[in-house]
Write a protein that holds these residues in place. Structure first.
Motif, short mmCIF file in Angstrom:
data_model
loop_
_atom_site.label_atom_id
_atom_site.label_comp_id
_atom_site.label_asym_id
_atom_site.label_seq_id
_atom_site.Cartn_x
_atom_site.Cartn_y
_atom_site.Cartn_z
N GLY A 31 0.78 -1.24 0.00
CA GLY A 31 0.00 0.00 0.00
C GLY A 31 0.81 1.28 0.00
O GLY A 31 0.33 2.31 0.50
N VAL A 32 2.01 1.24 -0.58
CA VAL A 32 2.77 2.49 -0.70
C VAL A 32 1.96 3.47 -1.54
O VAL A 32 1.47 3.12 -2.62
CB VAL A 32 4.15 2.23 -1.36
N PRO A 33 1.76 4.70 -1.08
CA PRO A 33 0.91 5.65 -1.80
C PRO A 33 1.36 5.88 -3.25
O PRO A 33 2.55 5.82 -3.55
CB PRO A 33 1.02 6.93 -0.97
N GLN A 34 0.42 6.14 -4.09
CA GLN A 34 0.66 6.34 -5.51
C GLN A 34 1.73 7.40 -5.74
O GLN A 34 1.65 8.51 -5.23
CB GLN A 34 -0.64 6.77 -6.19
N GLY A 35 2.77 7.03 -6.50
CA GLY A 35 3.83 7.96 -6.85
C GLY A 35 4.98 8.03 -5.87
O GLY A 35 6.04 8.58 -6.19
N ALA A 36 4.79 7.50 -4.66
CA ALA A 36 5.88 7.56 -3.68
C ALA A 36 7.01 6.62 -4.03
O ALA A 36 8.17 6.85 -3.70
CB ALA A 36 5.35 7.26 -2.29
N PHE A 37 6.68 5.51 -4.71
CA PHE A 37 7.69 4.57 -5.19
C PHE A 37 7.47 4.34 -6.68
O PHE A 37 6.35 4.04 -7.12
CB PHE A 37 7.61 3.23 -4.45
N ASN A 38 8.54 4.51 -7.46
CA ASN A 38 8.50 4.27 -8.90
C ASN A 38 9.73 3.46 -9.28
O ASN A 38 10.78 3.57 -8.64
CB ASN A 38 8.50 5.59 -9.67
N MET A 39 9.62 2.66 -10.33
CA MET A 39 10.74 1.83 -10.75
C MET A 39 10.86 1.82 -12.28
O MET A 39 9.89 1.55 -12.98
CB MET A 39 10.57 0.40 -10.25
N VAL A 40 12.06 2.16 -12.75
CA VAL A 40 12.37 2.11 -14.17
C VAL A 40 13.52 1.14 -14.38
O VAL A 40 14.65 1.41 -13.94
CB VAL A 40 12.75 3.51 -14.71
N VAL A 41 13.24 0.01 -14.99
CA VAL A 41 14.30 -0.95 -15.29
C VAL A 41 14.97 -0.54 -16.60
O VAL A 41 14.36 0.08 -17.47
CB VAL A 41 13.76 -2.39 -15.39
N GLY A 42 16.25 -0.88 -16.74
CA GLY A 42 16.97 -0.52 -17.95
C GLY A 42 18.46 -0.42 -17.69
O GLY A 42 18.96 -0.81 -16.63
N LYS A 43 19.18 0.08 -18.65
CA LYS A 43 20.63 0.17 -18.56
C LYS A 43 21.06 1.38 -17.73
O LYS A 43 20.46 2.45 -17.81
CB LYS A 43 21.25 0.25 -19.96
N GLY A 44 22.15 1.20 -16.99
CA GLY A 44 22.66 2.30 -16.19
C GLY A 44 23.11 3.47 -17.04
O GLY A 44 22.95 4.63 -16.66
N SER A 45 23.68 3.18 -18.21
CA SER A 45 24.19 4.24 -19.08
C SER A 45 23.07 5.08 -19.68
O SER A 45 23.33 6.19 -20.17
CB SER A 45 25.02 3.62 -20.21
N VAL A 46 21.84 4.58 -19.65
CA VAL A 46 20.70 5.32 -20.20
C VAL A 46 19.78 5.79 -19.07
O VAL A 46 19.72 6.98 -18.76
CB VAL A 46 19.92 4.46 -21.22
N ALA A 47 19.06 4.85 -18.47
CA ALA A 47 18.10 5.22 -17.42
C ALA A 47 18.81 5.76 -16.18
O ALA A 47 18.37 6.74 -15.57
CB ALA A 47 17.24 4.02 -17.06
#
Length: 470
Positions: A189-205
């Protein structure tokens, strides 16, 4: 295990802006197990925007409400321990027993932080002014891959505890662990927007996150070389940067040390998790008066290490990737070429292994502190035995390093052990043990980084100090 093709932004699973993917490879078999979405700069923008928007309300939650949230995260974590352990093993080849222990430690650290949070003085009156501790804002969090369950937790949860909102860029070779972690926070139940996750390469994301003008703090764990670039990328927006970087930790075995304790510490500390531990005591300092005894005992213990399928009862699995395997092989060859004495292991794969990225647990004796294997972080199961004549010399050797993350001291005289610990320049010193305390401050001296994680120190890294005068 299967594909990981969605990002977690603003409280929901979402498709990335582009459809680019990369293979997910099981290091124990070398086989592709799925596809990983590669988020880009536009995805980071979306995540940061959501975190910035959520900060307005999330930062105003009471301490009691944040304690309740942490307790919910811990409970959900505990419910998903088996899933997290399986994900860690699939991602990086950690033996299942160790993956489970790291997941348990992560869940336990959330409960401990909830207790710390409930007692923390966010406001204190001092004479004619009040000191307030307030959340810093949007935190960009970039953990490494070697202990993914623990390292994602140690970054995200203290930031949430402090009242910050977060964008996590997990390690691209640990996507299954990241998926389970995001599911845990969503279910808690973490509030909306408080935690976000973007997977991908370190050199880009990762680079987009460190440069983003709306990110107030970056917390990065990884190599010193990448950490230097992170610091540079963050400089233009003068954001706070905390980093836990490389290590070349020394283990000083004092002349009066119990041999069983010393050997157990040396082997567990270096060989555990295939040597892929930033705190691994890869420089083992042994008294010349006991050289033959200790070299023989350590070599025998390492030769007895069972290496194999991480889903079975083994002590050591593979290294995490083909790239890491080749790196380890280059360092082993460098040790041979520079004249160190190979007393266990060596190049190549363990006997009978035909697939996967398995390395041989390796020990070199007659190492001098100017050799490549004593100067550079290998991040593999390679131990360097360095002899010394006096305790003062041992301390000098331990401190003769560009790194200063962790040190270890083994001995029978408590006063001498504490004296040596006080003289070693490292952020944490472990006495007659290899297991850290996850409430004690952890971080490095010198090129091992800046800032601290765990416990009260980890909470405070996410806080700003405001003085209200009058």
């Amino acid at each position: 295990m299967t594909d990981v093709l969605r990002l977690y932004i603003d409280g929901a699973w979402t498709e990335p802006v582009e459809g680019r993917t990369a293979d997910i490879v099981n290091p124990a078999t070398g086989e592709t197990t799925g596809q990983l979405a590669l988020g880009n700069e536009a995805d980071v923008d979306r995540a940061v925007e959501a975190a910035k928007r959520a900060f307005v309300s999330y930062s105003q939650l009471s301490v009691a409400e944040r304690v309740e949230l942490l307790e919910a995260i811990a409970a959900e974590y505990e419910r998903r321990l088996d899933d997290m352990a399986a994900a860690v093993t699939a991602d990086v080849g950690t033996p299942l027993f160790l993956a489970r222990l790291s997941a348990e430690a992560a869940a336990g650290s959330v409960r401990e932080l909830a207790e710390i949070l409930g007692k923390y003085p966010f406001e204190e009156r001092r004479g004619d002014y009040t000191v307030r501790k307030e959340p810093i804002g949007v935190c960009g969090l970039i953990p490494p891959w070697n202990y993914p369950a623990l390292q994602m937790t140690e970054k995200v949860v203290p930031a949430l505890a402090a009242g910050c909102t977060t964008v996590l860029k997990p390690a691209e070779i640990a996507p299954y662990s990241a998926q389970v972690f995001a599911e845990i926070l969503h279910a808690a139940g973490v509030p909306q927007g408080a935690f976000n996750m973007v997977v991908g390469k370190g050199s880009v994301a990762g680079s987009a996150l460190t440069k983003h003008p709306d990110v107030d703090m970056i917390s990065f764990t990884g190599s010193t070389a990448v950490g230097i670039q992170v610091q540079k990328d963050a400089a233009d927006t003068v954001k706070r940067v905390t980093q836990e970087l490389g290590g070349k930790s020394a283990h000083i075995i004092l002349p009066d040390a119990d041999i069983e304790t010393a050997v157990s510490m040396a082997v567990q500390g270096v060989i555990s998790n295939s040597g892929q531990t930033c705190t691994a005591p890869t420089r083992t300092l042994i008294p010349s008066s006991r050289k033959d005894e200790l070299v023989g005992a350590i070599a025998a213990a390492v030769q007895a290490v069972v290496v194999g399928d991480p889903l079975t009862q083994v002590f050591m699995g593979p290294v995490a990737s083909e790239r890491q395997w080749h790196t380890v092989q280059r360092y082993i060859q460098a040790g041979i070429d520079e004249g160190a004495t190979l007393v266990a292991g060596g190049p190549g794969q363990p006997e009978g292994v035909k697939s996967g990225w398995f390395a041989r647990p390796t020990v070199f004796a007659d190492v001098t502190n100017d050799m490549t294997i004593a100067r550079e972080e290998i991040f593999g199961p390679v131990m360097s035995l360095i002899t010394y004549d006096t305790v003062d010399e041992a301390v000098d050797i331990a401190n003769d390093s560009p790194y200063g993350l962790t040190a270890y001291v083994t001995g029978s005289d408590p006063e001498q052990v504490r004296d040596v610990a006080a003289r070693v320049r490292a952020g944490q010193v472990l006495l007659n043990r290899v297991q850290p305390d996850l409430t004690a401050p952890f971080g490095g001296y010198k090129q091992s980084g800046n800032g601290r994680i765990w416990g009260v120190a980890g909470l405070e890294e996410n806080l700003e100090v405001k003085a209200v005068v009058g």
